[in-house]
Design a protein around this motif. Structure first.
Motif, PDB file in Angstrom:
ATOM      1  N   GLN A  97       0.839  -1.191   0.000  1.00 46.69           N
ATOM      2  CA  GLN A  97       0.000   0.000   0.000  1.00 46.69           C
ATOM      3  C   GLN A  97       0.880   1.249   0.000  1.00 46.69           C
ATOM      4  O   GLN A  97       2.023   1.226   0.457  1.00 46.69           O
ATOM      5  CB  GLN A  97      -0.911   0.024   1.220  1.00 46.69           C
ATOM      6  N   CYS A 134     -10.030  -1.051  -2.504  1.00 43.35           N
ATOM      7  CA  CYS A 134      -9.894  -2.107  -3.504  1.00 43.35           C
ATOM      8  C   CYS A 134     -11.200  -2.887  -3.632  1.00 43.35           C
ATOM      9  O   CYS A 134     -11.856  -3.182  -2.633  1.00 43.35           O
ATOM     10  CB  CYS A 134      -8.770  -3.063  -3.113  1.00 43.35           C
ATOM     11  N   SER A 163      -9.287  -8.316  -3.169  1.00 43.23           N
ATOM     12  CA  SER A 163      -7.876  -8.376  -2.777  1.00 43.23           C
ATOM     13  C   SER A 163      -7.543  -9.741  -2.193  1.00 43.23           C
ATOM     14  O   SER A 163      -8.427 -10.506  -1.794  1.00 43.23           O
ATOM     15  CB  SER A 163      -7.558  -7.280  -1.746  1.00 43.23           C
ATOM     16  N   ALA A 187      -6.163  -7.059  -5.918  1.00 47.87           N
ATOM     17  CA  ALA A 187      -5.033  -6.356  -5.314  1.00 47.87           C
ATOM     18  C   ALA A 187      -4.291  -7.331  -4.397  1.00 47.87           C
ATOM     19  O   ALA A 187      -4.858  -8.334  -3.944  1.00 47.87           O
ATOM     20  CB  ALA A 187      -5.517  -5.147  -4.534  1.00 47.87           C
ATOM     21  N   GLN A 208       0.007  -1.098  -4.774  1.00 46.58           N
ATOM     22  CA  GLN A 208      -1.309  -1.195  -5.407  1.00 46.58           C
ATOM     23  C   GLN A 208      -1.904   0.197  -5.607  1.00 46.58           C
ATOM     24  O   GLN A 208      -1.601   1.138  -4.868  1.00 46.58           O
ATOM     25  CB  GLN A 208      -2.241  -2.037  -4.540  1.00 46.58           C
ATOM     26  N   CYS A 212      -4.923   1.068  -5.091  1.00 41.17           N
ATOM     27  CA  CYS A 212      -6.165   1.188  -4.327  1.00 41.17           C
ATOM     28  C   CYS A 212      -5.836   1.018  -2.850  1.00 41.17           C
ATOM     29  O   CYS A 212      -4.726   0.613  -2.487  1.00 41.17           O
ATOM     30  CB  CYS A 212      -7.202   0.150  -4.768  1.00 41.17           C
TER      31      CYS A 212
END
Length: 615
Positions: free
Chosen positions: A234, A245, A248, A280, A303, A305
Motif C-alpha cells: 500500500q 480495492c 484483494s 489487489a 497497489q 487502491c
C-alpha cells in the motif's frame, strides 16, 4: 294466638312464604328492638336466625336472583388477560430497543467453538463478540450466511482462529443449504474452484443490506484498530485519496512451520493467483518468525487502491471479496479444487503441473528482489562464478556449472531406502560427474575444446549443514555464497581463552551440525538457564522472541535466500531432492524452459515430478 310459620310446604329451602293472615308489622329484631325473653313465649322460635336473608317484604325486590342473559362471546379468563398484557409489553420493549439500535438487523444464529472439540449452534440477539460465521435472513426471510469479525478484533487473527473459522464456514454453509433444501449443491463445491455459494453474502454487501452493523457503526467502534497489522503493497502517502480495492488477497506471513521454503512458495503462488483473478495484493508480516519482510526483500508492488477495513478480510470462503491467505488457511485456497483447476489431469508428464508452476513463476518475478545489501553481493557472486567457468578465447564451449542443493536437518528423503537418513553425498557428486562427462564428451566434433571446457566445469554447493562443505565429495566445489555462513560447533569454539585467567561463564557452544532443525530455530536466543522452559510443542512459541533472536533468524533467512539466488542464476544444471522445498523453489527460479523443457532441474530423490504448494 297467631298461627305459626310452617316451612313444610315450601318449595325453596331458603325462601319463606308468608300466610295471608300474617301480620306484616316489622319484627322487633329488625327494628332495633329487643326480642322477647320471656320463657312463657313457647311458640316463639329462632328459625329467623337460620337464614342470612330477611323475610320477604312487598316493598323489597324478590330474593330469587335473576338469571343472567347469555352472551355469544365468553369473557376471557384472568390468566389470558395477563398473558396478552405481558406479550404486548414485551413487544413494545423490543420495538423500543430496535429503534435505539438504529433498526439494524441482527444475525439470529451463530456458531460457537467449545473446548476445541466441536461446534454448537447458538441463537443470539446481538452480533457475537468473537469472529465466527453467522446465519442471517434476507429481506424475503430466506436464510443466508456471512462471516462476522468484530471491528475491534486484532488483525491478523491468530492461526487457531483462522483455522477454526475455515472449519466453521463449511459447517454453516452446509447448514444453510439444508435449511433451503439445497443439499445437492454440496456435491459441486469440491470440483469447481470458482464455484460461488449463492447463499453467502460478503461482509460489505451484508452491511449495505442491513444484515450486519453498518459502516458508520463499525467506524465508531474501530478507531485506531482499523490500522492494526503491518501491510506491504500500500502507498505510504496519499492513501486517503484512493478508493478501496474492489477485491484483494492478503498473505499473512505466519506459520507453525519453522522452514522458510513453504511460506515462500505459498507467497509466490498467491501472488500469481491474485494477478489471475485481478485482485489487489498485500503482505502482512507483523508476526512473521523471520522478522520484517523488508529486512530480507524489497517491498512488494504498490497497489493503486486502498486496502479494505481489516474486519472485511476473511479467511473463507474462497470466493470472498477480500481473502486472507496464511499457512492456517492454505487448504481453503490451495486444496483439491485448486489442483483440479490448475493441473492438466490429462497429462502424465511434467506438463501436468504447468498451470501451478506458471502462477509461482509470476510471483517469483514480482517478489523475489533481495534487499539493497544482499542483491549487489549476489550479482557480483554470479558474475565471478561465470567468469571461472568461462574458457579463454578461441574455444566455443564454456565450462558447466552444476548447482548442488543439499537439505538435511529435520527433512528426510521421500525415497524409501533413505527415508530414515539422508541421500548420500556421493550420489550428488557422482551425478554431477556424469553430467559433465555427458556434456563435454571428447568424442564430439569439437574434440579437444570439450576437454578444456571440462576442466572449467565445477560444482557450486548450498546446504543447511556446515559439515557438508567440508566433505571429501565437495572438496573442489565452491560455496554458493560466503556473505553469511552457518557456523558449526568447531567454528564456534575457535576462540581460545587464556587458561591462567578467570573468565565469566559462557554457555556451551553449539552449531548447525546436521542441518536446520525446527527445535533449534525456535530456541534461538534462549540460554541454557531456560532449558526448563523448553518447548514441548515446537510449533508454537511461548513468548515474544527477543531482539537478538530475531536478528539471528533474519540472518538465517538472508543466507538461505542468497544461496537460492546464486544457484538459480549461476547454475547451468541443478541437482537436488524433491523432499526439500528449496529444491522446488529452484525449479521456479530457473524458468520452465531451462529447468523442465531442457531437463536441467534434476531430482535424485525418487521418481517424483515437480509439485508446488504442499499442504
Amino acid at each position: 294466638m297467631a298461627p305459626t310459620m310452617d316451612f313444610s310446604q315450601g318449595t325453596h329451602p331458603k325462601v319463606m312464604i308468608a300466610p295471608p293472615r300474617l301480620n306484616l308489622r316489622r319484627a322487633a329484631s329488625y327494628q332495633g328492638e329487643k326480642a322477647p325473653t320471656s320463657s312463657t313465649s313457647s311458640r316463639f322460635n329462632f328459625n329467623h336466625l337460620i337464614f342470612s336473608s330477611p323475610p320477604p317484604s312487598p316493598g323489597l325486590p324478590a330474593l330469587v336472583p335473576r338469571p343472567r342473559k347469555s352472551s355469544s362471546a365468553p369473557r376471557p379468563s384472568r390468566v389470558l388477560r395477563v398473558l396478552v398484557w405481558t406479550t404486548g409489553l414485551a413487544t413494545f420493549l423490543l420495538l423500543i430497543r430496535a429503534l435505539i439500535h438504529g433498526g439494524k438487523r441482527i444475525p439470529v444464529v451463530g456458531w460457537a467453538f467449545e473446548d476445541g472439540e466441536g461446534y454448537e449452534m447458538v441463537r443470539q440477539n446481538e452480533p457475537p463478540e468473537f469472529p465466527t460465521p453467522v446465519t442471517v435472513s434476507d429481506r424475503h426471510g430466506k436464510p443466508k450466511w456471512t462471516v462476522y469479525i468484530p471491528p475491534t478484533s486484532q488483525f491478523p487473527l491468530s492461526m487457531k482462529e483462522y483455522s477454526n473459522m475455515c472449519d466453521k464456514c463449511q459447517e454453516v454453509a452446509s447448514h444453510v443449504r439444508e435449511l433451503r433444501g439445497q443439499s445437492h449443491l454440496s456435491r459441486q463445491t469440491p470440483h469447481d474452484y470458482y464455484y460461488e455459494d449463492p447463499n453467502f453474502i460478503d461482509v460489505r454487501d451484508a452491511e449495505k443490506r442491513g444484515l450486519l452493523p453498518g459502516t458508520e457503526t463499525n467506524t465508531r467502534k474501530i478507531g485506531v484498530q482499523a490500522q492494526d497489522g503491518h501491510l506491504m503493497g500500500q502507498r505510504k502517502e496519499g492513501l486517503a485519496d484512493l478508493e478501496t480495492c474492489r477485491t484483494s488477497i492478503t498473505v499473512v506471513l505466519e506459520s507453525s512451520d519453522a522452514g522458510l521454503g513453504p511460506t515462500l512458495m505459498m507467497l509466490w503462488t498467491a501472488y500469481g493467483l491474485a494477478q489471475k483473478e485481478k485482485r489487489a495484493f498485500f503482505i502482512e508480516d507483523s508476526r512473521w518468525a523471520y522478522g520484517r519482510y523488508m529486512d530480507i526483500f524489497k517491498s512488494s508492488p504498490v497497489q493503486n487502491c486502498r486496502p479494505p477495513p481489516r474486519y472485511q478480510m476473511l479467511p473463507c470462503p474462497r470466493n470472498a471479496k477480500h481473502l486472507v491467505v496464511s499457512a492456517a488457511t492454505s487448504r481453503e485456497v490451495f486444496g483439491n479444487s485448486f489442483a483440479a483447476k490448475y493441473e492438466n489431469t490429462k497429462r502424465t508428464d511434467i506438463n501436468r503441473e504447468r498451470g501451478v508452476y506458471d502462477l509461482a513463476r509470476v510471483g517469483y518475478e514480482a517478489l523475489f528482489h533481495l534487499n539493497d545489501d544482499d542483491q549487489p553481493y549476489v550479482r557480483g557472486r554470479v558474475k565471478d562464478l561465470r567468469a571461472r567457468a568461462s574458457v579463454p578465447q578461441g574455444n566455443y564451449n564454456d565450462g558447466t556449472i552444476i548447482g548442488v542443493h543439499v537439505r538435511q536437518g529435520d527433512v528426510h528423503p521421500f525415497e524409501y531406502q533413505y527415508n530414515g537418513a539422508y541421500i548420500p553425498l556421493d550420489l550428488y557428486a557422482q551425478k554431477s560427474k556424469e553430467l559433465i562427462e555427458e556434456r563435454h564428451n571428447s568424442s564430439t566434433p569439437l574434440g579437444g575444446e570439450d576437454v578444456v571446457a571440462k576442466q572449467y566445469s565445477f560444482m557450486v554447493v548450498a546446504s543447511d549443514n556446515p559439515d557438508v562443505y567440508e566433505a571429501d565429495e565437495f572438496k573442489n566445489a565452491f560455496r554458493a555464497q560466503e556473505q553469511i555462513k552457518l557456523a558449526g560447533k568447531q567454528d564456534a569454539e575457535t576462540v581460545v581463552s587464556d587458561p591462567s585467567m578467570m573468565h565469566k561463564f559462557v554457555d556451551e557452544a553449539f552449531g548447525w551440525e546436521g542441518g536446520f532443525f525446527a527445535s533449534m530455530f525456535w530456541n534461538l536466543g534462549r540460554t541454557t538457564l531456560h532449558n526448563a522452559d523448553a518447548l514441548d510443542d515446537v510449533s508454537q512459541e511461548p513468548e515474544t522472541p527477543s531482539a537478538d533472536a530475531m536478528r539471528l533468524r533474519g540472518l538465517i533467512a538472508r543466507a538461505y535466500m542468497m544461496d537460492l539466488a546464486v544457484l538459480g542464476e549461476a547454475s547451468d544444471t541443478v541437482i537436488c531432492t524433491m523432499s526439500a522445498m528449496g529444491c522446488r523453489l529452484l525449479a521456479v527460479m530457473m524458468g520452465w524452459d531451462k529447468a523442465m523443457a531442457h531437463g536441467n532441474w534434476i531430482n535424485i530423490d525418487g521418481d517424483f515430478m515437480w509439485t508446488g504448494v504442499t499442504l
